[in-house]
Scaffold this motif. Structure first.
Motif, mmCIF file in Angstrom:
data_model
loop_
_atom_site.group_PDB
_atom_site.id
_atom_site.type_symbol
_atom_site.label_atom_id
_atom_site.label_comp_id
_atom_site.label_asym_id
_atom_site.label_seq_id
_atom_site.Cartn_x
_atom_site.Cartn_y
_atom_site.Cartn_z
ATOM 1 N N LEU A 6 2.870 11.517 -4.166
ATOM 2 C CA LEU A 6 2.444 12.569 -5.164
ATOM 3 C C LEU A 6 2.298 11.956 -6.681
ATOM 4 O O LEU A 6 1.377 12.523 -7.410
ATOM 5 C CB LEU A 6 3.488 13.733 -4.915
ATOM 6 C CG LEU A 6 3.393 14.418 -3.926
ATOM 7 C CD1 LEU A 6 4.488 15.566 -4.004
ATOM 8 C CD2 LEU A 6 2.210 15.037 -3.719
ATOM 9 N N ASP A 7 3.021 11.037 -7.040
ATOM 10 C CA ASP A 7 3.088 10.287 -8.275
ATOM 11 C C ASP A 7 1.722 9.746 -8.705
ATOM 12 O O ASP A 7 1.503 9.811 -9.864
ATOM 13 C CB ASP A 7 4.167 9.674 -8.666
ATOM 14 C CG ASP A 7 5.408 10.431 -9.261
ATOM 15 O OD1 ASP A 7 5.280 11.437 -9.289
ATOM 16 O OD2 ASP A 7 6.717 9.980 -9.191
ATOM 17 N N GLY A 9 -1.013 10.932 -8.432
ATOM 18 C CA GLY A 9 -1.818 12.067 -9.135
ATOM 19 C C GLY A 9 -1.154 12.755 -10.136
ATOM 20 O O GLY A 9 -1.703 13.785 -10.784
ATOM 21 N N ALA A 10 -0.010 12.386 -10.783
ATOM 22 C CA ALA A 10 0.750 13.113 -11.551
ATOM 23 C C ALA A 10 0.297 12.912 -13.097
ATOM 24 O O ALA A 10 0.832 13.687 -14.083
ATOM 25 C CB ALA A 10 2.366 12.894 -11.482
ATOM 26 N N GLY A 11 -0.661 11.948 -13.410
ATOM 27 C CA GLY A 11 -1.184 11.780 -14.769
ATOM 28 C C GLY A 11 -0.084 10.905 -15.487
ATOM 29 O O GLY A 11 -0.674 10.520 -16.687
ATOM 30 N N GLY A 12 0.879 10.140 -14.763
ATOM 31 C CA GLY A 12 1.651 9.412 -15.743
ATOM 32 C C GLY A 12 1.223 7.696 -15.440
ATOM 33 O O GLY A 12 0.222 7.451 -15.088
ATOM 34 N N MET A 14 2.102 6.040 -13.142
ATOM 35 C CA MET A 14 1.579 5.718 -11.807
ATOM 36 C C MET A 14 0.171 5.810 -11.571
ATOM 37 O O MET A 14 -0.669 5.188 -10.740
ATOM 38 C CB MET A 14 2.545 6.216 -10.777
ATOM 39 C CG MET A 14 2.490 5.667 -9.447
ATOM 40 S SD MET A 14 3.930 5.894 -8.425
ATOM 41 C CE MET A 14 3.712 5.169 -6.832
ATOM 42 N N LYS A 128 -6.986 13.254 -7.331
ATOM 43 C CA LYS A 128 -5.685 14.428 -7.176
ATOM 44 C C LYS A 128 -4.917 13.985 -5.876
ATOM 45 O O LYS A 128 -5.739 13.485 -4.875
ATOM 46 C CB LYS A 128 -6.146 15.672 -7.128
ATOM 47 C CG LYS A 128 -6.884 16.323 -8.396
ATOM 48 C CD LYS A 128 -5.805 16.824 -9.453
ATOM 49 C CE LYS A 128 -6.554 17.616 -10.497
ATOM 50 N NZ LYS A 128 -7.740 16.599 -11.273
#
Lengths: 335, 335
Positions: A6-7, A9-12, A14, A128
């Motif tokens: 999931l990370d 796609g989290a924008g951070g 990663m 995403k």
């Protein structure tokens, strides 16, 4: 095995690693995106074409291609059939948590190779990630723009009586290849997907027959049957096809019979339907035949006087039947 | 209740009915697409911006918006922050078999309303249907182009020491609203989503402060913390934020505490981070404050001399701490 989490796609950090370390790294010089919100681009004309397509093909990998190749070819071809020179594509990815990163890399390599073959650049992207079970592996979207440098007005409304209807390759091969893989029919070795970028072929046709080309359409979902019905309807003309002239592989016909589907309504991913003024038909055919994707191009029918919006097919016995606009086909995820 | 079926995506008559009878009918004059493979468009400049985003927000409908509104606002805002005037959007839809058609219509009405608010047209579309369980309701992709009519070169590399960092609205509200709905926290009434089209606000800022605006970014996934880290990194500058200056609703802070998340990394959908030369900061703030979306705009920090690429935050006690680039956040599907 590394998997999408999931990370990604989290924008951070990663997400940034996935973008710069995987996506940008693999796309290489087929990618000119920057880490800004939009790409800033120079185009050579203020008359541009724009098109979008999402891709959900199942299986993601097939005999001679994958979702990445289809995603580039589909959008490049949609631009090219409008008479545009395809220039820039965006690439948006929806990944299911748990998708193998190596499969994603393989898809990106296909995107890169197809973009290079077409001579287009990927200029912006989006990734995403949804939770396990909320998507099926990977879905792509490509949206493209191109410039209309030729003074053409290709339109399905432009058909005139006497025009010739040309098909550039074997009908139905992509669908039969995918359906055969999905259903385990064993035809997938003999019938490969026709998926290909066609902008160079189309440019060559327009070079020699541009003034006589009324309209070109990529034969995708709905197949030739849908394309010719849309043509007849938009132009209020009648179209007559000659059954024996349709380029169909025997293996494709056989597989379609087994599956209970009609080749006329099957999707290709690298096949064109062109309507051309009669005096340009030979030149157009010759230009098509000069490319591997157009070896089997053929005149399959013509625009005739008859009920506006109608399409008829003349069989080997000389009897004609109506080619209906199919309402539905229950064949999901061919592209 | 009418539901989406596979044939809605099969490319035949049922697909055409969905496109003309539902999509085109609802979008109305916000839609200028034709039934050709590409839209042909005239633009006023050969310098254009292009951006793409897919939208998978869960839930699809929330207190004061839905996935359709977000899909337009997100792409319009990404174009506008690059200094472009947004013009044309494509809309691609992936629907899960069984999705309620009335929900799809409601989403299309939101797309139409947001497109009208932004002054953009939907010019091309695509609809795919996947089988039940292969997607979660509906995913959208919007890709947009705009023209760069202003002679600006907005870039995250352009930051200079002394520049002011401005935030246009309350941080984190969109995320808290969505997470509260998802987790049943009960904050969703008090903290609404900030989702909004911001191109008009941005145009007003550029009108009065254009020469001094270095860079604007839409604060989405990754939140302000990620934006300022990217700014510092791209420009090799240091950024210092003042904690007490950050516009954060008390309810948002409280909900973030309960959820164990940091507001600095939460996504907005209608909030900007601007970096502006000091002599233009007041004019920019004033232009922001004149819009409902910018009532709470504030200077929250500045570009300082310090370790290139670093971001620090000064607390109420005068002590400063590093604002790290978050690696991941495990917060899927906020947009």
């Amino acid at each position: 095995m590394e998997k999408v989490v999931l990370d990604h796609g989290a924008g951070g950090g990663m997400s940034q690693e996935l973008i710069s370390g995987t996506i940008a790294a693999i796309l290489g010089d087929a990618y000119i995106g920057e880490m800004e919100d939009s790409a800033v681009l120079e185009v050579s004309s203020t008359r541009i074409a724009m098109t979008t397509d999402s891709f959900v093909v199942d299986p993601v990998f097939f005999g001679n291609g994958d979702i990445g190749k289809i995603a580039v070819a589909g959008t490049v071809n949609d631009l090219a059939v409008s008479g545009a020179k395809p220039l820039y594509l965006t690439l948006a990815v929806v990944l299911e948590e748990g998708f193998a990163l190596e499969d994603f890399r393989r898809i990106l390599r296909s995107v890169r190779d197809a973009a290079k073959a077409a001579g287009v650049k990927i200029v912006a992207g989006d990734t995403k990630v949804v939770r396990r079970g909320e998507a099926d592996g990977i879905f792509l979207n490509t949206t493209g723009i191109g410039v209309l440098e030729r003074p053409l007005q290709l339109s399905s409304r432009a058909l005139q009586t006497g025009d010739q209807v040309i098909v550039s390759g074997f009908l139905g091969d992509h669908s039969i290849h995918i359906l055969s893989m999905r259903e385990g029919l064993g035809f997938e070795e003999r019938v490969q997907s026709d998926c290909a970028v066609l902008n160079h072929v189309i440019a060559d046709v327009l070079d020699v027959a541009g003034d006589g080309v009324r309209c070109i359409r990529d034969i995708t979902r709905g197949g030739l049957g849908t394309v010719v019905n849309e043509f007849a309807d938009a132009s209020s003309t009648a179209i007559e096809l000659t059954e024996s002239a349709l380029p169909i592989r025997p293996e494709t016909a056989m597989a379609a019979d087994m599956l209970g589907v009609d080749v006329m309504y099957l999707a290709n991913e690298g096949n064109l339907c062109l309507v051309v003024a009669p005096e340009y038909a030979e030149a157009a055919l010759k230009a098509l035949n000069a490319h591997p994707e157009g070896t089997h191009a053929a005149v399959v029918g013509s625009v005739v006087t008859g009920d506006p919006g109608s399409v008829r097919m003349v069989g080997p016995d000389g009897r004609s039947s109506t080619v209906e606009l199919l309402y539905g086909a229950q064949l999901p995820r061919l592209c």
